[in-house]
Motif scaffolding. Structure first.
Motif, PDB file in Angstrom:
ATOM      1  N   GLU A 107       0.830  -1.210   0.000  1.00 40.10           N
ATOM      2  CA  GLU A 107       0.000   0.000   0.000  1.00 40.10           C
ATOM      3  C   GLU A 107       0.865   1.261   0.000  1.00 40.10           C
ATOM      4  O   GLU A 107       0.625   2.197   0.757  1.00 40.10           O
ATOM      5  CB  GLU A 107      -0.974  -0.008   1.186  1.00 40.10           C
ATOM      6  CG  GLU A 107      -1.955  -1.165   1.141  1.00 40.10           C
ATOM      7  CD  GLU A 107      -2.979  -1.131   2.263  1.00 40.10           C
ATOM      8  OE1 GLU A 107      -2.805  -0.347   3.219  1.00 40.10           O
ATOM      9  OE2 GLU A 107      -3.960  -1.900   2.182  1.00 40.10           O
ATOM     10  N   GLU A 108       1.863   1.273  -0.891  1.00 40.41           N
ATOM     11  CA  GLU A 108       2.755   2.424  -1.016  1.00 40.41           C
ATOM     12  C   GLU A 108       2.781   2.899  -2.459  1.00 40.41           C
ATOM     13  O   GLU A 108       2.952   2.089  -3.384  1.00 40.41           O
ATOM     14  CB  GLU A 108       4.180   2.076  -0.570  1.00 40.41           C
ATOM     15  CG  GLU A 108       4.281   1.786   0.918  1.00 40.41           C
ATOM     16  CD  GLU A 108       5.699   1.533   1.382  1.00 40.41           C
ATOM     17  OE1 GLU A 108       5.971   1.740   2.582  1.00 40.41           O
ATOM     18  OE2 GLU A 108       6.545   1.115   0.549  1.00 40.41           O
ATOM     19  N   LEU A 109       2.608   4.202  -2.658  1.00 43.64           N
ATOM     20  CA  LEU A 109       2.689   4.807  -3.985  1.00 43.64           C
ATOM     21  C   LEU A 109       3.623   6.008  -3.920  1.00 43.64           C
ATOM     22  O   LEU A 109       3.352   6.980  -3.209  1.00 43.64           O
ATOM     23  CB  LEU A 109       1.313   5.255  -4.471  1.00 43.64           C
ATOM     24  CG  LEU A 109       1.299   6.033  -5.795  1.00 43.64           C
ATOM     25  CD1 LEU A 109       1.812   5.175  -6.953  1.00 43.64           C
ATOM     26  CD2 LEU A 109      -0.093   6.557  -6.103  1.00 43.64           C
ATOM     27  N   ALA A 110       4.731   5.925  -4.633  1.00 43.74           N
ATOM     28  CA  ALA A 110       5.690   7.029  -4.707  1.00 43.74           C
ATOM     29  C   ALA A 110       5.578   7.688  -6.067  1.00 43.74           C
ATOM     30  O   ALA A 110       5.470   7.007  -7.094  1.00 43.74           O
ATOM     31  CB  ALA A 110       7.115   6.519  -4.484  1.00 43.74           C
ATOM     32  N   VAL A 111       5.581   9.017  -6.082  1.00 43.17           N
ATOM     33  CA  VAL A 111       5.449   9.790  -7.312  1.00 43.17           C
ATOM     34  C   VAL A 111       6.566  10.818  -7.361  1.00 43.17           C
ATOM     35  O   VAL A 111       6.889  11.446  -6.351  1.00 43.17           O
ATOM     36  CB  VAL A 111       4.080  10.509  -7.381  1.00 43.17           C
ATOM     37  CG1 VAL A 111       3.963  11.327  -8.664  1.00 43.17           C
ATOM     38  CG2 VAL A 111       2.930   9.503  -7.275  1.00 43.17           C
ATOM     39  N   ALA A 112       7.161  10.978  -8.517  1.00 47.43           N
ATOM     40  CA  ALA A 112       8.173  12.020  -8.729  1.00 47.43           C
ATOM     41  C   ALA A 112       7.819  12.797  -9.982  1.00 47.43           C
ATOM     42  O   ALA A 112       7.395  12.210 -10.984  1.00 47.43           O
ATOM     43  CB  ALA A 112       9.569  11.415  -8.869  1.00 47.43           C
ATOM     44  N   VAL A 113       7.956  14.097  -9.925  1.00 47.78           N
ATOM     45  CA  VAL A 113       7.743  14.965 -11.079  1.00 47.78           C
ATOM     46  C   VAL A 113       8.978  15.848 -11.219  1.00 47.78           C
ATOM     47  O   VAL A 113       9.422  16.457 -10.237  1.00 47.78           O
ATOM     48  CB  VAL A 113       6.480  15.841 -10.907  1.00 47.78           C
ATOM     49  CG1 VAL A 113       6.308  16.762 -12.104  1.00 47.78           C
ATOM     50  CG2 VAL A 113       5.240  14.968 -10.731  1.00 47.78           C
TER      51      VAL A 113
END
Length: 283
Positions: free
Chosen positions: A144-150
């Motif tokens: 249940e982990e979501l990592a986002v990079a922009v």
């Protein structure tokens, strides 16, 4: 889910932090195609591609097909470079060098762990154009982990900003490395440089989750000897947006278009990346 007809508008939207539509697509693919098969795989649903450490399952193929449909619907004119599509047709990989926006997809990164019923696997998606990664999504559904990079806007984990920080002065460096089965004799010798005082190397698990560990400061670095973009594009952006750095043996940043001098490293900060590169024999 509505498609965006203008590529520039969509890319601007993503770079402004508008990643929710992609997050939804990634979550839906995992919910529909991956998690129902987690710990439910039959022997006939697992295939060796290039040996016992290179597996593919029905979940990999179905999730990639799901993402290919949903992501290209979000951005008409975009293309997908997925691990399974490239395995079927290596020429697909060339799209990374083209002008069209490209979704780089690893549907199940850490297939060995997935097959064993372990939670250490993830789905990796990166959006790139002309060889530059613009945004990335690392989703570990069982954790249940979501990592986002922009690019230029930082990195988050479950919506909270993350920073890689720097190792404590004098601390032993924890470094995840390529599995020996994926290294040439020269690369094996280079990786042996990490077996020295002050460094604790170990074989890597899911590359995507190792990059996440670096980005959140739980692992000091990685040293990898292969360059398939689906394994690295998402994680490298995640690490650099969290404050880390990456270097190939020649001292240049890793290029998703290929031609890198291997092995390469990504680490919590520039000094640690430089130290690992030096131990690998970088000049």
């Amino acid at each position: 889910m509505s498609g965006h007809t203008d590529v520039t508008d969509f890319l601007d939207h993503v770079l402004a932090g508008g990643t929710t539509e992609v997050e939804e697509a990634v979550r839906k693919a995992a919910a529909a195609e991956i998690m129902p098969r987690f710990r439910q795989l039959g022997a006939d649903e697992i295939v060796e591609k290039n040996g016992p450490h290179d597996l593919v399952t029905v979940a990999d193929r179905a999730a990639e097909a799901h993402l290919t449909s949903s992501l290209t619907a979000l951005l008409p004119g975009s293309v997908v470079v997925g691990e399974e599509a490239v395995h079927a047709d290596p020429s697909v990989y060339e799209a990374i060098k083209g002008d069209a926006p490209v979704w780089i997809v690893d549907p199940v990164d850490g297939t060995r762990q997935f097959v064993r019923g372990e939670a250490g696997f993830c789905t990796l998606v990166a959006l790139a154009r002309r060889g530059e990664v613009l945004a990335s999504w690392t989703y570990a559904p069982a954790l249940e982990e979501l990592a986002v990079a922009v690019r230029g806007r930082g990195a988050t984990l479950n919506g909270a900003a993350i920073r890689s920080g720097a190792p404590a002065p004098g601390a032993v460096l924890e470094v995840a490395t390529s599995h020996p089965d994926y290294t040439t004799p020269d690369q094996k010798r280079a990786l042996l440089g990490l077996r020295t005082e002050g460094v604790s190397p170990r074989p890597c698990g899911s590359a995507g989750l190792e990059y996440l560990a670096v980005a959140r400061g739980r692992l000091d670095g990685v040293a990898f000897s292969w360059e398939y973009a689906w394994d690295h594009a998402a994680g490298l952006l995640l690490v650099t947006e969290a404050g880390g750095a990456d270097l190939t043996l020649t001292g240049e940043p890793f290029r998703i278009t290929g031609g890198n001098t291997l092995p390469f490293t990504a680490a919590r900060d520039a000094a640690t990346a430089a130290r690992i590169r030096s131990l690998l024999g970088g000049r």
